[in-house]
Enzyme design. Structure first.
Site, PDB file in Angstrom:
ATOM      1  N   HIS A  51     -24.535  18.066 -28.158  1.00 33.99           N
ATOM      2  CA  HIS A  51     -24.985  19.076 -27.205  1.00 33.99           C
ATOM      3  C   HIS A  51     -23.799  19.940 -26.784  1.00 33.99           C
ATOM      4  O   HIS A  51     -22.667  19.681 -27.173  1.00 33.99           O
ATOM      5  CB  HIS A  51     -25.636  18.413 -25.975  1.00 33.99           C
ATOM      6  CG  HIS A  51     -24.737  17.518 -25.201  1.00 33.99           C
ATOM      7  ND1 HIS A  51     -24.996  16.190 -24.969  1.00 33.99           N
ATOM      8  CD2 HIS A  51     -23.545  17.763 -24.601  1.00 33.99           C
ATOM      9  CE1 HIS A  51     -24.021  15.669 -24.272  1.00 33.99           C
ATOM     10  NE2 HIS A  51     -23.126  16.592 -24.031  1.00 33.99           N
TER      11      HIS A  51
HETATM   12  P1  TYD Z   1     -25.778  12.561 -22.185  1.00 32.94           P
HETATM   13  O1  TYD Z   1     -24.817  13.529 -21.575  1.00 32.94           O
HETATM   14  O2  TYD Z   1     -26.877  13.108 -23.024  1.00 32.94           O
HETATM   15  O3  TYD Z   1     -24.977  11.453 -23.036  1.00 32.94           O
HETATM   16  P2  TYD Z   1     -24.085  11.570 -24.361  1.00 32.94           P
HETATM   17  O4  TYD Z   1     -23.597  12.954 -24.506  1.00 32.94           O
HETATM   18  O5  TYD Z   1     -22.989  10.603 -24.154  1.00 32.94           O
HETATM   19  O6  TYD Z   1     -24.902  11.164 -25.533  1.00 32.94           O
HETATM   20  O7  TYD Z   1     -26.375  11.661 -21.003  1.00 32.94           O
HETATM   21  C1  TYD Z   1     -27.146  10.507 -21.273  1.00 32.94           C
HETATM   22  C2  TYD Z   1     -28.075  10.306 -20.096  1.00 32.94           C
HETATM   23  O8  TYD Z   1     -27.332  10.071 -18.900  1.00 32.94           O
HETATM   24  C3  TYD Z   1     -28.969  11.504 -19.840  1.00 32.94           C
HETATM   25  O9  TYD Z   1     -30.279  11.020 -19.557  1.00 32.94           O
HETATM   26  C4  TYD Z   1     -28.419  12.129 -18.600  1.00 32.94           C
HETATM   27  C5  TYD Z   1     -27.704  11.003 -17.897  1.00 32.94           C
HETATM   28  N1  TYD Z   1     -26.491  11.474 -17.193  1.00 32.94           N
HETATM   29  C6  TYD Z   1     -26.495  11.572 -15.819  1.00 32.94           C
HETATM   30  O10 TYD Z   1     -27.513  11.310 -15.141  1.00 32.94           O
HETATM   31  N2  TYD Z   1     -25.369  11.991 -15.171  1.00 32.94           N
HETATM   32  C7  TYD Z   1     -24.235  12.315 -15.856  1.00 32.94           C
HETATM   33  O11 TYD Z   1     -23.213  12.698 -15.229  1.00 32.94           O
HETATM   34  C8  TYD Z   1     -24.253  12.222 -17.290  1.00 32.94           C
HETATM   35  C9  TYD Z   1     -23.048  12.598 -18.095  1.00 32.94           C
HETATM   36  C10 TYD Z   1     -25.399  11.800 -17.924  1.00 32.94           C
END
Ligand code: TYD
Length: 136
Positions: A51
């Site tokens: 992303h």
């Molecule tokens: P995501 O940023 O998509 O994870 P990665 O990039 O590591 O694969 O986040 C995973 C999940 O965690 C998503 O449902 C959103 C949640 N999240 C939060 O609630 N707060 C945060 O600060 C972060 C980074 C993620």
């Protein structure tokens, strides 16, 4: 609009035969830190990220283990191995990024300039490319 790709910050660190100490202070980070989160317990073969963000700038530090971060700003692509507990990789907005090749017991520390907001995410590569066109 100039699209930065990345920047490396080597945080101050003191290493000797008794261990390593790395210091993360706001003065060494190019934004106000609003959020700190970690990524742990990754399985071998798993990927994270996939992303980019409209506003969030992040510094990723692999404080234990290692991984590869692939990233691109729509023009240039790069892959960097993060495996030093004092080395920060700054990822700017509109830089698509994916983390992979996690070593066992990897701990990724992430410093960010925003509170969490799902609205700040761009989660498909197609939308990312469209955003780049519309924010030229
Ligand atoms: P995501 O940023 O998509 O994870 P990665 O990039 O590591 O694969 O986040 C995973 C999940 O965690 C998503 O449902 C959103 C949640 N999240 C939060 O609630 N707060 C945060 O600060 C972060 C980074 C993620």
């Amino acid at each position: 609009m100039k699209r930065y790709l990345y920047k490396i910050i080597d945080f101050p660190h003191f290493d000797n035969e008794n261990g390593s100490l790395a210091i993360f202070q706001p003065k060494d980070v190019p934004f106000n830190i609003k959020r700190v989160f970690t990524i742990t317990d990754t399985k071998s073969g798993s990927t994270r990220g996939g992303h980019t963000h409209h506003k969030t700038i992040q510094v990723l530090v692999c404080i234990r283990g290692g991984c590869i971060v692939d990233f691109d700003n729509g023009k240039a692509k790069k892959s960097i191995a993060l495996n030093k507990p004092y080395r920060g990789l700054v990822l700017y907005p509109y830089v698509w990024h994916t983390m992979r090749n996690f070593k066992p017991n990897t701990v990724l520390l992430c410093l960010a300039n925003t509170k969490y907001s799902e609205k700040d995410y761009i989660r498909t590569y197609e939308k990312f490319l469209n955003c780049l066109k519309s924010t030229k």
